[in-house]
Design an enzyme around this catalytic site. Structure first.
Site, PDB file in Angstrom:
ATOM      1  N   GLN A  29       0.820  -1.209   0.000  1.00 29.20           N
ATOM      2  CA  GLN A  29       0.000   0.000   0.000  1.00 29.20           C
ATOM      3  C   GLN A  29       0.855   1.260   0.000  1.00 29.20           C
ATOM      4  O   GLN A  29       0.523   2.243  -0.663  1.00 29.20           O
ATOM      5  CB  GLN A  29      -0.925   0.004   1.216  1.00 29.20           C
ATOM      6  CG  GLN A  29      -2.068  -0.988   1.138  1.00 29.20           C
ATOM      7  CD  GLN A  29      -3.101  -0.614   0.087  1.00 29.20           C
ATOM      8  OE1 GLN A  29      -3.249   0.548  -0.291  1.00 29.20           O
ATOM      9  NE2 GLN A  29      -3.822  -1.612  -0.398  1.00 29.20           N
ATOM     10  N   SER A  52      15.926  -0.558   6.607  1.00 30.75           N
ATOM     11  CA  SER A  52      14.821  -1.128   5.838  1.00 30.75           C
ATOM     12  C   SER A  52      15.259  -1.488   4.421  1.00 30.75           C
ATOM     13  O   SER A  52      15.941  -0.719   3.743  1.00 30.75           O
ATOM     14  CB  SER A  52      13.658  -0.133   5.774  1.00 30.75           C
ATOM     15  OG  SER A  52      12.670  -0.587   4.866  1.00 30.75           O
ATOM     16  N   SER A  54      13.348  -1.542   2.004  1.00 31.92           N
ATOM     17  CA  SER A  54      12.545  -0.750   1.070  1.00 31.92           C
ATOM     18  C   SER A  54      13.175   0.600   0.747  1.00 31.92           C
ATOM     19  O   SER A  54      12.710   1.296  -0.157  1.00 31.92           O
ATOM     20  CB  SER A  54      11.143  -0.524   1.654  1.00 31.92           C
ATOM     21  OG  SER A  54      10.469  -1.745   1.831  1.00 31.92           O
ATOM     22  N   THR A  85       1.022  -5.261  13.546  1.00 32.91           N
ATOM     23  CA  THR A  85       1.717  -5.674  14.762  1.00 32.91           C
ATOM     24  C   THR A  85       2.936  -4.820  15.084  1.00 32.91           C
ATOM     25  O   THR A  85       3.509  -4.942  16.170  1.00 32.91           O
ATOM     26  CB  THR A  85       2.142  -7.153  14.649  1.00 32.91           C
ATOM     27  OG1 THR A  85       2.851  -7.346  13.416  1.00 32.91           O
ATOM     28  CG2 THR A  85       0.923  -8.066  14.660  1.00 32.91           C
ATOM     29  N   GLN A  87       2.764  -1.314  14.474  1.00 34.52           N
ATOM     30  CA  GLN A  87       2.325   0.076  14.513  1.00 34.52           C
ATOM     31  C   GLN A  87       2.409   0.707  15.893  1.00 34.52           C
ATOM     32  O   GLN A  87       2.812   1.872  16.021  1.00 34.52           O
ATOM     33  CB  GLN A  87       0.898   0.183  13.963  1.00 34.52           C
ATOM     34  CG  GLN A  87       0.819  -0.020  12.462  1.00 34.52           C
ATOM     35  CD  GLN A  87      -0.573   0.241  11.917  1.00 34.52           C
ATOM     36  OE1 GLN A  87      -1.473   0.674  12.643  1.00 34.52           O
ATOM     37  NE2 GLN A  87      -0.762  -0.018  10.633  1.00 34.52           N
ATOM     38  N   HIS A 109      -6.037   0.711   8.152  1.00 33.53           N
ATOM     39  CA  HIS A 109      -6.830  -0.309   8.840  1.00 33.53           C
ATOM     40  C   HIS A 109      -7.004   0.156  10.275  1.00 33.53           C
ATOM     41  O   HIS A 109      -6.106   0.751  10.864  1.00 33.53           O
ATOM     42  CB  HIS A 109      -6.111  -1.657   8.773  1.00 33.53           C
ATOM     43  CG  HIS A 109      -6.787  -2.770   9.506  1.00 33.53           C
ATOM     44  ND1 HIS A 109      -8.147  -3.007   9.426  1.00 33.53           N
ATOM     45  CD2 HIS A 109      -6.289  -3.746  10.327  1.00 33.53           C
ATOM     46  CE1 HIS A 109      -8.450  -4.070  10.156  1.00 33.53           C
ATOM     47  NE2 HIS A 109      -7.345  -4.525  10.717  1.00 33.53           N
ATOM     48  N   GLU A 228      -9.732 -31.176  -7.269  1.00 33.82           N
ATOM     49  CA  GLU A 228     -11.159 -30.913  -7.072  1.00 33.82           C
ATOM     50  C   GLU A 228     -11.456 -29.988  -5.896  1.00 33.82           C
ATOM     51  O   GLU A 228     -12.455 -29.262  -5.918  1.00 33.82           O
ATOM     52  CB  GLU A 228     -11.914 -32.243  -6.886  1.00 33.82           C
ATOM     53  CG  GLU A 228     -11.778 -33.197  -8.060  1.00 33.82           C
ATOM     54  CD  GLU A 228     -12.170 -32.569  -9.385  1.00 33.82           C
ATOM     55  OE1 GLU A 228     -13.060 -31.689  -9.402  1.00 33.82           O
ATOM     56  OE2 GLU A 228     -11.581 -32.957 -10.417  1.00 33.82           O
ATOM     57  N   SER A 253     -22.212 -25.993 -14.496  1.00 36.37           N
ATOM     58  CA  SER A 253     -23.166 -26.948 -15.060  1.00 36.37           C
ATOM     59  C   SER A 253     -24.388 -27.083 -14.158  1.00 36.37           C
ATOM     60  O   SER A 253     -24.336 -26.774 -12.961  1.00 36.37           O
ATOM     61  CB  SER A 253     -22.506 -28.319 -15.221  1.00 36.37           C
ATOM     62  OG  SER A 253     -22.239 -28.891 -13.950  1.00 36.37           O
TER      63      SER A 253
END
EC number: 1.1.1.86
Length: 337
Positions: A29, A52, A54, A85, A87, A109, A228, A253
């Protein structure tokens, strides 16, 4: 009860354009919010913990990257998109000491606010903007001139402009092109957790595994049971996703439709519904969240034990073999980030 839906024409984009936004976290996000906001004319910085992985991605995308505390001090709107967890600790150590009167703290959230793990001072606006889709979709739709529907909520509004700010933010990431729906932190949190536990993750997983076990224990090959009870699930979910349950029943079907009508209620019956109500109650009264917090404080020991036991199921070993035969199936577990 009809819900309100807001669009770009209902939002004042200049509100968020007049603020400095720190995105805490640059994951699924975070990268979408940051890039969409920037392309909507908003000044954005990225907050990341030291070390980090990132950081390089955010810098390559041209963002100013700060540590979480620096980003919180720099911004007047902070969007906290780190894992649930993590934050509370990020808030306590990095955000809270740097909040100023009139700042806004936003979430994707509502868990940490609703259950009181994060408790900002009364002079801080608390809001939520939650796109109903993964980050890559939020980004792709924005680039294509479209958007992903968003939920917005305001839990604390000392300045009286919380909804306008949340709506402006939602429009800036593309939500106003599709529709922005007001809700509450309580409703978003409880329904999200319930959906995950009773249906999408917990319920579906147990249904698949139990169906697989019934066939294998009856003497059928694990490969047949896998096809299946697991592999073909995507075909059904795609039909439901595209047009609802009615569309799925129309598309399969007559044999499958008839069998589903008469046998489905034997699997999911009144007793199942009562147990689902128990799950909902555990979410509403905080029982689940207490267990989640205890798991985190215990070093994720319970989660790791559960993960190991579930990953050792025969259906996983069977699936690994069969997916090797399917060139069109991606296995994200074998991909590097």
């Amino acid at each position: 009860m009809a819900i309100d839906v807001f669009y770009d024409d209902d939002a004042d984009l200049s509100i968020i354009q007049g603020r400095k936004v720190a995105i805490i976290g640059y994951g699924s996000q975070g990268h979408a919010h940051a890039q969409n906001l920037r392309e909507s004319g908003v000044e954005v910085a990225i907050g990341l913990r030291e070390g980090s992985k990132s950081r390089e991605k955010a810098e390559e995308a041209g963002f100013k990257v700060l540590n979480n505390a620096e980003a919180s001090e720099w911004a007047d709107v902070i969007m906290l998109l780190a894992p649930d967890t993590s934050q509370a600790q990020i808030y306590e150590n990095d955000i809270a000491p740097n909040l100023k009167d009139g700042d806004a703290l936003f979430f994707g959230h509502g868990l940490n606010i609703h259950f009181g793990m994060i408790k900002p001072e009364d002079n801080i606006t608390i809001g939520m903007v939650a796109p109903k889709g993964p980050g890559h979709l939020v980004r792709r739709q924005y680039v294509d001139g479209k958007g992903v529907p968003c939920l917005i909520a305001v839990e604390q509004d000392p300045k009286g402009n919380g909804r306008d700010l949340a709506l402006s933010y939602a429009a800036a990431i593309g939500g106003g092109r599709a529709g922005v729906i007001p809700t509450t932190f309580e409703a978003e949190t409880v329904t999200d957790l319930f959906g995950e536990q009773a249906v999408l993750c917990g319920g579906t997983e147990e249904l698949i595994k139990t169906g697989f076990e019934v066939l294998v224990e009856a003497g059928y090959e694990p490969e047949m049971a896998y096809f299946e009870c697991l592999h073909e699930l995507k075909l059904i979910v795609d039909l439901i996703f595209e047009g609802g349950i009615k569309n799925m029943n129309y598309s399969v079907s007559d044999t499958a439709e008839f069998g589903g009508y008469i046998s489905g209620p034997r699997v999911i019956d009144a007793d199942t519904k009562e147990r689902m109500k128990g799950i909902l109650s555990d979410i509403q009264d905080g029982t689940f969240t207490k267990r989640l917090v205890a798991n985190v404080e215990g070093g994720n020991k319970e989660l790791e034990e559960l993960r190991a036991s579930y990953n050792d199921h025969e259906i996983e070993k069977t699936g690994e073999k069969l997916r090797d035969l399917m060139s069109w199936v991606k296995n994200p577990l074998n991909e590097t980030a």
